[in-house]
Design an enzyme around this catalytic site. Structure first.
Site, PDB file in Angstrom:
ATOM      1  N   ARG A 192       7.608  -6.391  12.442  1.00 30.72           N
ATOM      2  CA  ARG A 192       7.160  -5.825  11.171  1.00 30.72           C
ATOM      3  C   ARG A 192       8.344  -5.477  10.275  1.00 30.72           C
ATOM      4  O   ARG A 192       8.280  -5.664   9.056  1.00 30.72           O
ATOM      5  CB  ARG A 192       6.286  -4.600  11.417  1.00 30.72           C
ATOM      6  CG  ARG A 192       5.614  -4.078  10.149  1.00 30.72           C
ATOM      7  CD  ARG A 192       4.563  -3.037  10.473  1.00 30.72           C
ATOM      8  NE  ARG A 192       5.128  -1.824  11.050  1.00 30.72           N
ATOM      9  CZ  ARG A 192       4.406  -0.776  11.435  1.00 30.72           C
ATOM     10  NH1 ARG A 192       3.085  -0.796  11.284  1.00 30.72           N
ATOM     11  NH2 ARG A 192       4.976   0.286  11.967  1.00 30.72           N
ATOM     12  N   LYS A 243       6.368  -1.618   5.247  1.00 28.52           N
ATOM     13  CA  LYS A 243       6.640  -0.198   5.459  1.00 28.52           C
ATOM     14  C   LYS A 243       7.876   0.238   4.668  1.00 28.52           C
ATOM     15  O   LYS A 243       8.867   0.735   5.225  1.00 28.52           O
ATOM     16  CB  LYS A 243       6.801   0.082   6.953  1.00 28.52           C
ATOM     17  CG  LYS A 243       6.429   1.504   7.362  1.00 28.52           C
ATOM     18  CD  LYS A 243       6.315   1.623   8.863  1.00 28.52           C
ATOM     19  CE  LYS A 243       6.035   3.055   9.301  1.00 28.52           C
ATOM     20  NZ  LYS A 243       4.714   3.529   8.870  1.00 28.52           N
ATOM     21  N   GLU A 294      -6.696   2.810   3.050  1.00 25.89           N
ATOM     22  CA  GLU A 294      -6.005   3.579   4.086  1.00 25.89           C
ATOM     23  C   GLU A 294      -6.060   5.066   3.783  1.00 25.89           C
ATOM     24  O   GLU A 294      -6.364   5.476   2.662  1.00 25.89           O
ATOM     25  CB  GLU A 294      -4.515   3.199   4.153  1.00 25.89           C
ATOM     26  CG  GLU A 294      -4.210   1.851   4.717  1.00 25.89           C
ATOM     27  CD  GLU A 294      -2.713   1.693   4.971  1.00 25.89           C
ATOM     28  OE1 GLU A 294      -2.096   2.633   5.517  1.00 25.89           O
ATOM     29  OE2 GLU A 294      -2.172   0.640   4.635  1.00 25.89           O
TER      30      GLU A 294
END
Length: 412
Positions: free
Chosen positions: A156, A258, A294
């Site tokens: 990721r 992220k 989210e």
């Protein structure tokens, strides 16, 4: 040893495999005999070539020995393990590795934990060119330490680095660095059942840049902290409000990686929600304003009968590793899991709602407030499915059940 690098020139260990065997990394006893107790009892056996060639460290006066039911003992920092919350507790070492733009990372080192030096014109400070990850280490009853799917975090981070125009450590470098950092700080890994060691890798543009451009230098840094529950409620239900005006991400943006900017942008809405007595905010999509996306720092799931639904990954939602793991665990237990658009109206007749994330693992939702109307689940209690999946995943993470998924990396 005084402050400064203590592990230099970390290289890939040929005896360390990510898969399928995932052999554990081991450390040889330090050359200074007086330091042996700090890192590993003499009676532990070492069977493989060490990940690190040598190391030394003074034995701290704040160390206490904790006996186990077996003949294994390990060292713990002298803190109140029963009072751990989710807050920073400085530990012993951090890991740092650097590279220039267009080059590759190499020769990382462990340094004493402390402040770092950055130019005022560093890319991360001026233009937000930075990413972070989060994962955990757990201690088993035999004293060994477990990492949960570290290579997924590495993948990721590499995806995020490509989006943010940054070089990134290889998967092997990432996992080796995590392993070295955890072992160097292993006295801070909580006793079994008392919490976990939270691991925070950072990747940032540390080089000086004035005009808008990728930084000329990059720093990969890892620090760790022992933690308890993320929400003060623990496994108790949390209470969310839906904000229809503030949105976490937009199509074509960076919501699916992220990057650090994703989190600062939700602070205003989160702070306002907490002032009203809510735990956090559940965000909707910014186009139709009717599909779930989210919570501020975790993914959301909706349960109806045997069907568990979660918003599909479409660029605005972070591909959570706990999310991915819960999907696999739920399917292995016979649930039908759907990744799709989930309309806000589906909350009205849902049996349960829960959130997932590295920090929270699973947080059951007791209520959601939408346009001033409060929807409660399980009379504000913990749902059966939420509890079942939480128990299954946490028991696996702590080594209490068989790792049929081959998700754990065990450090001896």
């Amino acid at each position: 040893m005084e402050s400064g690098a203590v592990f230099t020139g970390l290289q890939r260990n040929p005896n360390y495999l990510i898969s399928p065997l995932r052999s554990a990394c081991r450390l040889l006893p330090p050359q200074n005999g007086s330091d042996k107790k700090q890192f590993c009892p003499q009676y532990l056996k070492f069977q493989r070539q060490p990940l690190l060639a040598s190391y030394s460290k003074k034995l701290s006066s704040t160390v206490q020995e904790t006996p186990l039911t077996s003949d294994v003992a390990y060292e713990l920092a002298d803190i109140d393990w029963d009072s751990l919350g989710f807050a920073l507790m400085p530990t012993d070492f951090m890991y740092i590795m650097k590279c220039s733009r267009g080059q590759t990372f190499s020769k990382g080192e462990l340094q004493r934990y402390g402040n770092i030096e950055l130019s005022p014109s560093a890319g991360v400070l001026n233009y937000g060119q930075g990413l972070f990850e989060g994962l955990k280490a757990y201690r088993k009853q035999d004293g060994n330490i477990l990492l949960f799917r570290p290579e997924e975090n590495a993948v990721r981070m590499r995806m995020g680095a490509e989006r943010m125009c940054m070089p990134s450590p290889t998967i092997e470098q990432f996992v080796d660095a995590i392993t070295a950092t955890v072992l160097a700080n292993k006295r801070w890994v909580p006793p079994p059942g008392k919490g976990s060691l939270y691991i925070r890798p950072l990747l940032m543009g540390s080089g000086a840049v004035l005009g808008l451009a990728p930084a000329p230098e990059y720093t990969f840094l890892i620090y760790v902290s022992p933690v308890g529950n993320y929400f003060k409620e623990g496994i108790a239900p949390i209470h969310l409000m839906i904000d229809t005006e503030v949105h976490r991400a937009t199509p074509g943006g960076t919501g699916g990686v992220k990057t650090i900017g994703n989190y600062a942008s939700v602070l205003k809405a989160q702070t306002a929600a907490k002032a009203k007595g809510f735990t956090d905010v559940l965000y909707l999509d910014c186009v139709h304003k009717k599909y779930l996306e989210e919570v501020s720092s975790c993914n959301v799931f909706v349960v109806k009968g045997n069907v568990i639904s979660t918003p599909s990954i479409k660029g605005t939602i972070l591909p959570g590793i706990t999310r991915k793991s819960i999907i696999d665990v739920a399917r292995s237990q016979g649930f039908q899991v759907e990744e799709r658009l989930v309309a806000v109206d589906e909350l009205l007749d849902a049996d349960e709602v829960f959130c997932t994330g590295t920090a929270v693992v699973i947080s059951p939702v007791g209520s959601i407030t939408y346009h001033g109307e409060r929807i409660s689940y399980r009379s504000g209690g913990i749902g059966v499915v939420s509890q079942q999946l939480y128990s299954a995943l946490t028991r696996l993470q702590m080594g209490l059940t068989e790792d049929k998924m081959d998700w754990l990396l065990e450090l001896n």
